[in-house]
Design a protein around this motif. Sequence first.
Motif, PDB file in Angstrom:
ATOM      1  N   PRO A 101      -6.223   4.680  -6.127  1.00 29.55           N
ATOM      2  CA  PRO A 101      -4.954   5.288  -6.577  1.00 29.55           C
ATOM      3  C   PRO A 101      -3.742   4.385  -6.352  1.00 29.55           C
ATOM      4  CG  PRO A 101      -6.281   6.891  -5.384  1.00 29.55           C
ATOM      5  CD  PRO A 101      -6.939   5.567  -5.180  1.00 29.55           C
ATOM      6  N   SER A 102      -3.684   3.741  -5.191  1.00 34.65           N
ATOM      7  CA  SER A 102      -2.559   2.858  -4.901  1.00 34.65           C
ATOM      8  C   SER A 102      -2.575   1.637  -5.812  1.00 34.65           C
ATOM      9  CB  SER A 102      -2.604   2.427  -3.428  1.00 34.65           C
ATOM     10  OG  SER A 102      -1.482   1.661  -3.093  1.00 34.65           O
ATOM     11  N   PHE A 103      -3.764   1.115  -6.095  1.00 33.09           N
ATOM     12  CA  PHE A 103      -3.886  -0.043  -6.983  1.00 33.09           C
ATOM     13  C   PHE A 103      -3.391   0.304  -8.385  1.00 33.09           C
ATOM     14  CE2 PHE A 103      -6.354  -2.575 -10.033  1.00 33.09           C
ATOM     15  CZ  PHE A 103      -6.076  -3.865  -9.595  1.00 33.09           C
TER      16      PHE A 103
ATOM     17  N   VAL B 164      -5.033  -9.901 -12.919  1.00 32.74           N
ATOM     18  CA  VAL B 164      -6.259  -9.103 -12.868  1.00 32.74           C
ATOM     19  C   VAL B 164      -7.114  -9.355 -14.099  1.00 32.74           C
ATOM     20  CG1 VAL B 164      -7.185  -6.758 -12.820  1.00 32.74           C
ATOM     21  CG2 VAL B 164      -5.182  -7.319 -11.442  1.00 32.74           C
ATOM     22  N   ALA B 165      -6.478  -9.383 -15.260  1.00 35.18           N
ATOM     23  CA  ALA B 165      -7.216  -9.598 -16.509  1.00 35.18           C
ATOM     24  C   ALA B 165      -7.921 -10.950 -16.517  1.00 35.18           C
ATOM     25  CB  ALA B 165      -6.266  -9.490 -17.699  1.00 35.18           C
TER      26      ALA B 165
ATOM     27  N   ALA C 133      -4.474  -7.861  -3.923  1.00 29.61           N
ATOM     28  CA  ALA C 133      -3.427  -7.580  -4.906  1.00 29.61           C
ATOM     29  C   ALA C 133      -2.349  -6.671  -4.322  1.00 29.61           C
ATOM     30  CB  ALA C 133      -4.051  -6.934  -6.146  1.00 29.61           C
ATOM     31  N   LEU C 134      -2.751  -5.662  -3.566  1.00 29.77           N
ATOM     32  CA  LEU C 134      -1.786  -4.737  -2.969  1.00 29.77           C
ATOM     33  C   LEU C 134      -0.949  -5.422  -1.895  1.00 29.77           C
ATOM     34  CD1 LEU C 134      -3.962  -1.498  -2.750  1.00 29.77           C
ATOM     35  CD2 LEU C 134      -1.971  -1.884  -4.216  1.00 29.77           C
ATOM     36  N   ARG C 135      -1.577  -6.248  -1.060  1.00 30.14           N
ATOM     37  CA  ARG C 135      -0.819  -6.924   0.000  1.00 30.14           C
ATOM     38  C   ARG C 135       0.204  -7.891  -0.581  1.00 30.14           C
ATOM     39  NH1 ARG C 135      -6.187  -7.770   3.742  1.00 30.14           N
ATOM     40  NH2 ARG C 135      -6.076  -5.764   4.828  1.00 30.14           N
ATOM     41  N   ALA C 136      -0.148  -8.538  -1.678  1.00 31.91           N
ATOM     42  CA  ALA C 136       0.814  -9.426  -2.327  1.00 31.91           C
ATOM     43  C   ALA C 136       2.044  -8.650  -2.795  1.00 31.91           C
ATOM     44  CB  ALA C 136       0.165 -10.144  -3.501  1.00 31.91           C
TER      45      ALA C 136
ATOM     46  N   MET D  89     -11.439 -14.228   0.093  1.00 35.80           N
ATOM     47  CA  MET D  89     -10.804 -13.531  -1.021  1.00 35.80           C
ATOM     48  C   MET D  89      -9.307 -13.344  -0.771  1.00 35.80           C
ATOM     49  SD  MET D  89     -11.763 -12.144  -4.002  1.00 35.80           S
ATOM     50  CE  MET D  89     -13.362 -11.323  -3.948  1.00 35.80           C
ATOM     51  N   ALA D  90      -8.951 -12.931   0.446  1.00 40.61           N
ATOM     52  CA  ALA D  90      -7.537 -12.731   0.758  1.00 40.61           C
ATOM     53  C   ALA D  90      -6.778 -14.053   0.756  1.00 40.61           C
ATOM     54  CB  ALA D  90      -7.402 -12.046   2.120  1.00 40.61           C
ATOM     55  N   PHE D  91      -7.373 -15.098   1.355  1.00 41.39           N
ATOM     56  CA  PHE D  91      -6.694 -16.393   1.422  1.00 41.39           C
ATOM     57  C   PHE D  91      -6.482 -16.987   0.029  1.00 41.39           C
ATOM     58  CE2 PHE D  91      -8.742 -16.975   5.826  1.00 41.39           C
ATOM     59  CZ  PHE D  91      -7.658 -16.395   6.436  1.00 41.39           C
ATOM     60  N   LEU D  92      -7.373 -16.685  -0.898  1.00 41.45           N
ATOM     61  CA  LEU D  92      -7.234 -17.217  -2.254  1.00 41.45           C
ATOM     62  C   LEU D  92      -6.297 -16.352  -3.102  1.00 41.45           C
ATOM     63  CD1 LEU D  92      -8.144 -19.246  -4.430  1.00 41.45           C
ATOM     64  CD2 LEU D  92     -10.025 -17.685  -4.957  1.00 41.45           C
ATOM     65  N   LEU D  93      -6.470 -15.042  -3.059  1.00 42.82           N
ATOM     66  CA  LEU D  93      -5.795 -14.161  -4.002  1.00 42.82           C
ATOM     67  C   LEU D  93      -4.387 -13.745  -3.583  1.00 42.82           C
ATOM     68  CD1 LEU D  93      -8.774 -11.920  -5.125  1.00 42.82           C
ATOM     69  CD2 LEU D  93      -7.651 -13.740  -6.406  1.00 42.82           C
TER      70      LEU D  93
END
Length: 494
Positions: free
Chosen positions: A204-206, A88-89, A150-153, A66-70
Amino acid sequence: MTVDTHKGLVRAAVVTVAITLSGSLLGFVRDLLIARYFGADGGTDAFLVSWTVPETAFPLVVEGAMAFLLVPLFSRALADGREPRDVVAATLPRIVVVLSLASIAVVAFAPWIVRLIAPGLADPALAVTCTRLTALTILTFGVAGYVSAALRAKHVFGAPATIHLASNVGILALIWSLHGRFGIVSAAAGVAVGGALMVLAQLPSFLRHVGLPRRISVRGSSLVTLGAFAPLAVYTLSRQAQVFVERFLGSHLEPGTISHLNYAQKIAQLPMLVALLVCTVTFPTLAKNVAAQQISAARKRVEEDLRTVTALIFVAAAYLIVFAPAVIGLLLEHGAFTAADTDATAAIMRVYAFGLFGHAMVGVLCRPFFTGERPLWFPAMAMGAGLAVNAVLAAVAVPHFGGPAIAAANGIGITLTAVLLLIGMRRTVIAVSLGSLGAASARLGVAAAVAAGAGVLCGRVTHGAVAAFSGGVVMLVVFVAAAHLLGEKVRRGN
């Protein structure tokens, strides 16, 4: 790399390591409670068979595929000026549907899954019950992994680092409160609760940094395609299949062997977890370098990560080899976990420690293959080759050498994969300097050997917990001093 960027990565790494270590410490407490309350027997073996589900789901949908793709997907969207909520949508609804169906399938087919993973298990019915509870983690881990990516990006690392902490809080809470009434099943229920907490801890962070989509897209082409996910999934599942080999063969040995293998592996791989956190923080930067065709910067990033991880793993492996009985005894030999369990686990952990370098190198080397728009299949093929060697060697050696043979085969197989990845990366992705990396590894290896000698001497004059703590300090000081004398200094990013 600019000074500001370097400082930002350092701060992110410190925050990530600090929070993740807190979660890992709770993981130690979790293992201590399981050892104290349940020991190492057929019941804990049954739980660990069910643990195979979240253990497979985590690298597949959280820290792995998931991380390697997103992360590259969100990074490219940001570089193109698109809003993350639009990604996300287009992706999250489909991913949730797939994850939900997978969880339902595991619940339905739990008896067959248990029989496939551990056909010689002493209590398969208990394993089925636990597996049905842990099946919920496929959905919760997947959503947690999506949010983390998403957050790491967006270069937000604090909230994603809390997932270990949140998961272990859930497991500990249920073990502590329900172990007397439900036995080892309380641990499986805690795993399910911990998965939900992983999502809630990041929400919350997301919402603040990414946000909910303005509309949910259920039609049209998805940005996440099967063709892009398939090589990542096959690679991740092939790597996780090493655990399947362990559980399958271990189920035919004495009850408690699977538990000994698990305890040894969890403790031995803790240094690798810490070391690879560096790569977790630098992966978005690497993805951006590759996307921008900044190959020189990407090569320097990978080489620096390799040197850092090598240093951490060498000194940690040397420590575990020298002080394995003291470490296991200090951490686990309480309550139902006996001195015989300590001896068996320490013997296995010493063997596992020799394979740590291969595991860590695979963790670093696989990442460059997954930074492009279309992840490459080479890591999956390299992992398949290593898995085949692992399975064959283990099957041949286990009847003669028992649990340590499983650990030895694991180390040999993963080291082969690391070698293949290094060769393949130079040919297809980034041409790192083998001469420079080889020389650095040799110097660090000599320093680790010197540190191990100092640790042995320290162990002769101290015992138990004193040996574990003082020996670790002595070995670290000697390692740093020896590496410095040999010319291997800590390098800062440019």
